[in-house]
Design a protein around this motif. Structure first.
Motif, PDB file in Angstrom:
ATOM      1  N   UNK A 289       0.849  -1.180   0.000  1.00 10.23           N
ATOM      2  CA  UNK A 289       0.000   0.000   0.000  1.00 10.23           C
ATOM      3  C   UNK A 289       0.890   1.238   0.000  1.00 10.23           C
ATOM      4  N   UNK A 290       0.478   2.230  -0.759  1.00 10.62           N
ATOM      5  CA  UNK A 290       1.155   3.527  -0.792  1.00 10.62           C
ATOM      6  C   UNK A 290       0.112   4.605  -0.575  1.00 10.62           C
ATOM      7  N   UNK A 291       0.448   5.608   0.218  1.00 11.11           N
ATOM      8  CA  UNK A 291      -0.491   6.691   0.470  1.00 11.11           C
ATOM      9  C   UNK A 291       0.260   7.922   0.944  1.00 11.11           C
ATOM     10  N   UNK A 292      -0.393   9.073   0.789  1.00 13.62           N
ATOM     11  CA  UNK A 292       0.123  10.329   1.315  1.00 13.62           C
ATOM     12  C   UNK A 292      -0.738  10.712   2.507  1.00 13.62           C
ATOM     13  N   UNK A 293      -0.072  10.996   3.635  1.00 10.63           N
ATOM     14  CA  UNK A 293      -0.780  11.204   4.889  1.00 10.63           C
ATOM     15  C   UNK A 293      -0.364  12.508   5.548  1.00 10.63           C
ATOM     16  N   UNK A 294      -1.269  13.062   6.328  1.00 10.40           N
ATOM     17  CA  UNK A 294      -0.922  14.138   7.247  1.00 10.40           C
ATOM     18  C   UNK A 294      -0.773  13.525   8.629  1.00 10.40           C
TER      19      UNK A 294
ATOM     20  N   UNK B 284      -3.786   7.776  11.485  1.00  7.72           N
ATOM     21  CA  UNK B 284      -4.160   6.460  12.032  1.00  7.72           C
ATOM     22  C   UNK B 284      -5.251   5.772  11.220  1.00  7.72           C
ATOM     23  N   UNK B 285      -6.321   6.485  10.912  1.00  8.90           N
ATOM     24  CA  UNK B 285      -7.478   5.848  10.265  1.00  8.90           C
ATOM     25  C   UNK B 285      -7.125   5.188   8.939  1.00  8.90           C
ATOM     26  N   UNK B 286      -6.459   5.885   7.994  1.00  9.95           N
ATOM     27  CA  UNK B 286      -6.136   5.210   6.728  1.00  9.95           C
ATOM     28  C   UNK B 286      -5.120   4.084   6.889  1.00  9.95           C
ATOM     29  N   UNK B 287      -4.194   4.231   7.820  1.00  9.52           N
ATOM     30  CA  UNK B 287      -3.232   3.149   8.062  1.00  9.52           C
ATOM     31  C   UNK B 287      -3.952   1.932   8.606  1.00  9.52           C
ATOM     32  N   UNK B 288      -4.798   2.148   9.589  1.00 14.70           N
ATOM     33  CA  UNK B 288      -5.517   1.034  10.215  1.00 14.70           C
ATOM     34  C   UNK B 288      -6.459   0.352   9.226  1.00 14.70           C
ATOM     35  N   UNK B 289      -7.102   1.146   8.401  1.00 17.90           N
ATOM     36  CA  UNK B 289      -7.990   0.571   7.382  1.00 17.90           C
ATOM     37  C   UNK B 289      -7.205  -0.274   6.391  1.00 17.90           C
ATOM     38  N   UNK B 290      -6.029   0.221   5.970  1.00 16.53           N
ATOM     39  CA  UNK B 290      -5.205  -0.530   5.022  1.00 16.53           C
ATOM     40  C   UNK B 290      -4.760  -1.866   5.600  1.00 16.53           C
ATOM     41  N   UNK B 291      -4.604  -1.922   6.922  1.00 16.41           N
ATOM     42  CA  UNK B 291      -4.181  -3.151   7.588  1.00 16.41           C
ATOM     43  C   UNK B 291      -5.352  -4.066   7.942  1.00 16.41           C
TER      44      UNK B 291
ATOM     45  N   UNK C  16      -7.293  -6.232  16.509  1.00 12.09           N
ATOM     46  CA  UNK C  16      -6.025  -6.945  16.677  1.00 12.09           C
ATOM     47  C   UNK C  16      -4.864  -6.166  16.062  1.00 12.09           C
ATOM     48  N   UNK C  17      -5.136  -5.466  14.950  1.00 11.24           N
ATOM     49  CA  UNK C  17      -4.078  -4.763  14.235  1.00 11.24           C
ATOM     50  C   UNK C  17      -3.758  -3.393  14.833  1.00 11.24           C
ATOM     51  N   UNK C  18      -4.518  -2.946  15.827  1.00 12.43           N
ATOM     52  CA  UNK C  18      -4.366  -1.589  16.347  1.00 12.43           C
ATOM     53  C   UNK C  18      -2.945  -1.271  16.840  1.00 12.43           C
ATOM     54  N   UNK C  19      -2.267  -2.156  17.586  1.00  9.62           N
ATOM     55  CA  UNK C  19      -0.913  -1.815  18.039  1.00  9.62           C
ATOM     56  C   UNK C  19       0.058  -1.521  16.895  1.00  9.62           C
ATOM     57  N   UNK C  20      -0.035  -2.290  15.803  1.00  5.55           N
ATOM     58  CA  UNK C  20       0.833  -2.034  14.655  1.00  5.55           C
ATOM     59  C   UNK C  20       0.449  -0.719  13.987  1.00  5.55           C
ATOM     60  N   UNK C  21      -0.838  -0.480  13.825  1.00  6.88           N
ATOM     61  CA  UNK C  21      -1.304   0.776  13.228  1.00  6.88           C
ATOM     62  C   UNK C  21      -0.837   1.967  14.051  1.00  6.88           C
TER      63      UNK C  21
ATOM     64  N   UNK D 234       5.447   6.750  14.022  1.00  3.68           N
ATOM     65  CA  UNK D 234       6.604   7.022  13.162  1.00  3.68           C
ATOM     66  C   UNK D 234       6.291   8.127  12.159  1.00  3.68           C
ATOM     67  N   UNK D 235       5.082   8.135  11.629  1.00  7.56           N
ATOM     68  CA  UNK D 235       4.661   9.212  10.736  1.00  7.56           C
ATOM     69  C   UNK D 235       4.741  10.549  11.457  1.00  7.56           C
ATOM     70  N   UNK D 236       4.229  10.590  12.676  1.00  5.47           N
ATOM     71  CA  UNK D 236       4.241  11.831  13.455  1.00  5.47           C
ATOM     72  C   UNK D 236       5.668  12.286  13.737  1.00  5.47           C
ATOM     73  N   UNK D 237       6.547  11.364  14.111  1.00  2.81           N
ATOM     74  CA  UNK D 237       7.941  11.704  14.398  1.00  2.81           C
ATOM     75  C   UNK D 237       8.646  12.248  13.164  1.00  2.81           C
ATOM     76  N   UNK D 238       8.447  11.581  12.039  1.00  2.00           N
ATOM     77  CA  UNK D 238       9.099  11.982  10.794  1.00  2.00           C
ATOM     78  C   UNK D 238       8.642  13.387  10.386  1.00  2.00           C
ATOM     79  N   UNK D 239       7.347  13.632  10.471  1.00  2.00           N
ATOM     80  CA  UNK D 239       6.814  14.949  10.099  1.00  2.00           C
ATOM     81  C   UNK D 239       7.300  16.026  11.053  1.00  2.00           C
ATOM     82  N   UNK D 240       7.380  15.705  12.336  1.00  2.00           N
ATOM     83  CA  UNK D 240       7.867  16.667  13.321  1.00  2.00           C
ATOM     84  C   UNK D 240       9.336  16.998  13.078  1.00  2.00           C
ATOM     85  N   UNK D 241      10.139  15.986  12.801  1.00  2.00           N
ATOM     86  CA  UNK D 241      11.576  16.190  12.606  1.00  2.00           C
ATOM     87  C   UNK D 241      11.874  17.103  11.432  1.00  2.00           C
TER      88      UNK D 241
END
Length: 224
Positions: free
Chosen positions: A66-71, A76-83, A88-93, A99-106
């Motif tokens: 899956x590839x997507x552009x996120x804010x 969380x919602x599009x990542x979780x839906x893709x998974x 059960x998948x919530x911890x991975x999502x 990581x998305x938040x950290x990368x954008x903040x950095x």
């Protein structure tokens, strides 16, 4: 982006991109801004819960990508839906969302390009450099990214310069022991050729070879 501008005035060429920096805290990733560094790794261990989730996901989802552009605010919602969207998948999502938040903040980003892929073979099997500013990579299961220290690489042997020879025979690097490798769970930032002032010093890396039956879950984040 102006925040990625690197002032290399009066820096010795021998120091440029010569260091690998690693640490055990997510804040260590900010060392990617050091002029003499082209890879930083946050060494982390995945929780047993996430390891089990990923293992089950790979068994059931061979060929997933899956590839997507996120804010960062709405990731969380599009990542979780893709998974699959199950509880059960919530911890991975949640982990990917962090990581998305950290990368954008950095990098002070309003959006990020995400790619999540299940692999059963090397995606980019030859050593290469990316024409990007910076890329985050992390492997949730399977063999992780291989890379070469800047000071051992003969960049004239990249691409067509290899004359079709395998990386190990082309003269790209002196010996097999020069190949470095990340481990499962590591979160790494790879500085590319697009980083201002880093032309000719983008990290040389490749996807690892996978053994028969081995699955790999790879996440990459890119500055869009």
């Amino acid at each position: 982006m102006s925040s990625l501008a690197i002032n290399r005035d009066e820096i010795s060429p021998s120091l440029i991109a010569s260091r690998f920096i690693e640490g055990d805290k997510p804040t260590d990733l900010s060392d990617i801004y050091e002029e003499d560094c082209n890879i930083v790794a946050w060494r982390r261990d995945l929780t047993p819960e996430i390891q089990a989730i990923v293992n089950d996901f790979l068994v059931a989802n061979r060929g997933f990508q899956v590839s997507m552009t996120l804010s960062p605010q709405d990731a969380f919602a599009p990542i979780h839906q893709a998974l699959g969207g199950s509880e059960i998948m919530a911890p991975l999502s949640e982990d990917i969302t962090e990581l998305v938040d950290m990368f954008c903040c950095l990098f002070d980003l309003g959006k990020v390009g995400l790619r999540l892929t299940v692999l059963d073979k090397a995606m980019c099997p030859r050593f290469h450099v990316d024409k990007v500013l910076c890329r985050l990579v992390t492997t949730y299961q399977g063999s992780a990214t291989e890379w070469l220290p800047h000071n051992v690489v003969d960049r004239e042997k990249l691409g067509h310069g290899s004359e079709g020879k395998p990386d190990e025979q082309s003269g790209l690097f002196p010996k097999l022991g020069d190949i470095q490798q990340l481990t499962v769970g590591d979160v790494a930032l790879l500085k590319g050729e697009g980083w201002e002032g880093n032309e000719g010093a983008g990290l040389v890396h490749r996807s690892p070879s996978l053994s028969a039956g081995e699955g790999r879950l790879l996440l990459t984040l890119d500055i869009t």
